[in-house]
Scaffold this active site. Structure first.
Site, PDB file in Angstrom:
ATOM      1  N   GLU A  78       0.828  -1.201   0.000  1.00  0.00           N
ATOM      2  CA  GLU A  78       0.000   0.000   0.000  1.00  0.00           C
ATOM      3  C   GLU A  78       0.864   1.254   0.000  1.00  0.00           C
ATOM      4  OE1 GLU A  78      -3.969  -0.024   1.967  1.00  0.00           O
ATOM      5  OE2 GLU A  78      -3.097   1.578   3.186  1.00  0.00           O
TER       6      GLU A  78
ATOM      7  N   HIS B 158       8.480 -27.578   1.687  1.00  0.00           N
ATOM      8  CA  HIS B 158       7.624 -28.581   1.048  1.00  0.00           C
ATOM      9  C   HIS B 158       6.537 -27.928   0.187  1.00  0.00           C
ATOM     10  CE1 HIS B 158       9.480 -31.555   3.712  1.00  0.00           C
ATOM     11  NE2 HIS B 158       9.402 -30.607   4.633  1.00  0.00           N
TER      12      HIS B 158
ATOM     13  N   LYS C  77     -12.969   1.668  -3.041  1.00  0.00           N
ATOM     14  CA  LYS C  77     -14.131   1.900  -2.173  1.00  0.00           C
ATOM     15  C   LYS C  77     -15.267   2.565  -2.942  1.00  0.00           C
ATOM     16  CE  LYS C  77     -11.476   2.342   2.119  1.00  0.00           C
ATOM     17  NZ  LYS C  77     -11.048   3.264   3.205  1.00  0.00           N
TER      18      LYS C  77
END
Length: 533
Positions: A322, A351, A455
């Site tokens: 950000e 793994h 938003k």
């Protein structure tokens, strides 16, 4: 490079902070002396830039705000006495409140004490508290912490189900600077409804951490919530862990918040040094810049070899991405900067994706985080003379070596153990490195226009949803998606309308869809008719 030269390079570029016992090794990144010399003027400017920020310069021009999270751990640096007292008074209030809750001096109606803590927030109001709880939370805390950090109904239901009958003894912490963040507001309303369903008074169990005079602050004051704590407008969400946002939940869990702040203060001091080789944040920024050619061309893989640091990569994702993910630089040029961050933990990733890291696309650099102390007390030998911790150390060293042998670059941070002081130091180290790197690439680390755009886009979807429902109710007849979009006057948004009605229908929201879902253009949509009783 032969072994002797590599060993010399390691010693030349090894940083060690004696008081913290923290090591930083960037020797396995491939910069050379000429590159360092070339970067020196940029670093000198970066050091001046960060000094200006700490002195109170307007670093967030979009909101005309200072950026002062550094003052939180050293209030004497605050630009005026008013801010200094605000910081110290808030810290004192947090400690007093947490002490009252932990000892049972403050308790829920009709109960002996609070048993659980439910933290409702998102982004910077959740990632930091979650990381610190995982890293430092005691096995048997005075309050067991839970998080609602999304607006996912299933996730909210699961948390509430885990609390069960203990909801009445749960302290609810709502964290939102503005009080208008939809995800946090939704979580609060869902929890309020759960309290009401059980006949409980939500306000008597609720605490707000928010901006003074915000929507949430006004609600908490008018409803008589148990307490309110301030969020300063000069602290951004991604740098708010050492503000009331993170300190309050940590203190309620019995974590030593003064030690966290002390570690951050020590690291801040170490990163004010105008000497590249003696400044750990500058060394990190140097390695990041070189590996990605100043354009973020390589991803940052965070591999902490300690279970308690599992969430560090998630915390750093927001802090780094950000802050650095910007379309334009300070001169208005389109640069599309940023560094992608991901990771899990070692040796789990031995793994998982280490195979690709060693032999696949070379589009990353790794940061290995080593913790020297294995555990409290002695360890059993799983092989003759070898413990589980020895294996963990061996996997880290082996991964570092295997990566280097195949021309993969890495950084290694080593700390003696995971303590509040060292967690504070790690947080500060990365905050400072982000600020320095942003200066190197000429961007503003302290605004986030892309987040605001997201938003606004989400709000437009919900507005369109209301129009869809209203048209369907008014028409009362099945409509094709094309007809529905035309009536709304939004033919260019037909795909979005399809997804809206599909979601409404799936959740029994008075909308039905007729036809083959695999052929959207042939579908008919209508509002369900309510049956009157």
């Amino acid at each position: 490079m032969d072994a002797a030269a590599l060993w010399n390079r390691y010693q030349d570029w090894l940083y060690y902070h004696e008081d913290l016992g923290l090591y930083l090794d960037i020797s396995r990144t491939t910069f050379d002396d000429a590159f360092v010399k070339q970067m020196e003027p940029r670093f000198e400017q970066a050091f001046k830039d960060i000094e200006a920020i700490e002195a109170g310069a307007i670093a967030n021009p979009d909101e005309n705000r200072m950026v002062g999270h550094y003052w939180l751990r050293d209030p004497d640096l605050a630009p005026n006495d008013e801010l200094k007292h605000e910081i110290t008074d808030t810290l004192r209030d947090i400690e007093n409140f947490a002490q009252q809750i932990r000892t049972g001096s403050l308790y829920p109606p009709g109960q002996e004490r609070f048993t659980d803590l439910l933290s409702i927030g998102i982004g910077g109001s959740a990632l930091g508290p979650e990381f610190v709880a995982q890293a430092l939370g005691p096995v048997d805390p005075p309050l067991q912490i839970h998080f609602i950090d999304n607006t996912d109904p299933d996730g909210i239901d699961k948390v509430l189900a885990q609390l069960g009958n203990r909801l009445k003894t749960t302290l609810v912490l709502v964290i939102s600077k503005s009080g208008g963040t939809p995800e946090t507001r939704n979580g609060m309303l869902e929890v309020q409804a759960a309290f009401e369903k059980r006949g409980l008074n939500f306000a008597k169990n609720a605490v707000a951490t928010t901006g003074l005079g915000s929507k949430l602050d006004k609600i908490a004051e008018s409803e008589g919530w148990l307490a309110r704590f301030p969020m300063q407008d000069w602290v951004g969400g991604r740098t708010s862990e050492l503000s009331s946002v993170g300190l309050l939940p940590a203190a309620l869990q019995g974590i030593d918040i003064r030690a966290i702040l002390a570690g951050a203060k020590e690291m801040d001091a170490a990163t004010r040094v105008h000497d590249l080789q003696q400044n750990p944040a500058a060394l990190l920024a140097l390695a990041w810049y070189h590996t990605g050619h100043g354009q973020g061309e390589k991803d940052m893989v965070i591999l902490p070899y300690k279970d308690s640091l599992l969430l560090f990569s998630r915390y750093l994702q927001q802090l780094i991405m950000e802050s650095l993910g910007k379309e334009k630089d300070l001169d208005g040029n389109r640069v599309c900067q940023g560094i992608a961050v991901y990771g899990n933990k070692g040796s789990t990733d031995q793994h998982a994706y280490v195979q690709q890291l060693r032999e696949g696309v070379n589009n990353f650099f790794v940061t290995l985080i080593e913790v020297l102390k294995d555990r409290e007390g002695d360890s059993v030998e799983v092989d003759p003379g070898v413990t589980s911790g020895d294996y963990l150390s061996g996997f880290l060293q082996g991964t570092r070596q295997a990566l280097f042998e195949n021309n993969r670059q890495s950084i290694t941070i080593t700390i003696p153990e995971v303590t509040p002081r060292l967690v504070g130091a790690l947080i500060a180290l990365y905050e400072r490195a982000v600020t320095i790197y942003a200066s190197l690439v000429n961007i503003n680390a302290y605004h986030q226009p892309g987040v605001e755009a997201g938003k606004k886009a989400a709000a437009s979807v919900l507005s369109l949803q209301n129009q869809v429902v209203e048209i369907l109710k008014q028409t009362g007849q099945p409509l094709s998606l094309e007809e529905l979009a035309s009536k709304i006057g939004a033919s260019e948004k037909i795909e979005m309308i399809y997804k809206i009605v599909r979601h409404l229908a799936a959740n029994g929201r008075d909308v039905t869809i007729e036809g083959n879902p695999g052929h959207p253009a042939e579908l008919k949509v209508k509002a369900e008719q309510k049956v009157k009783h």
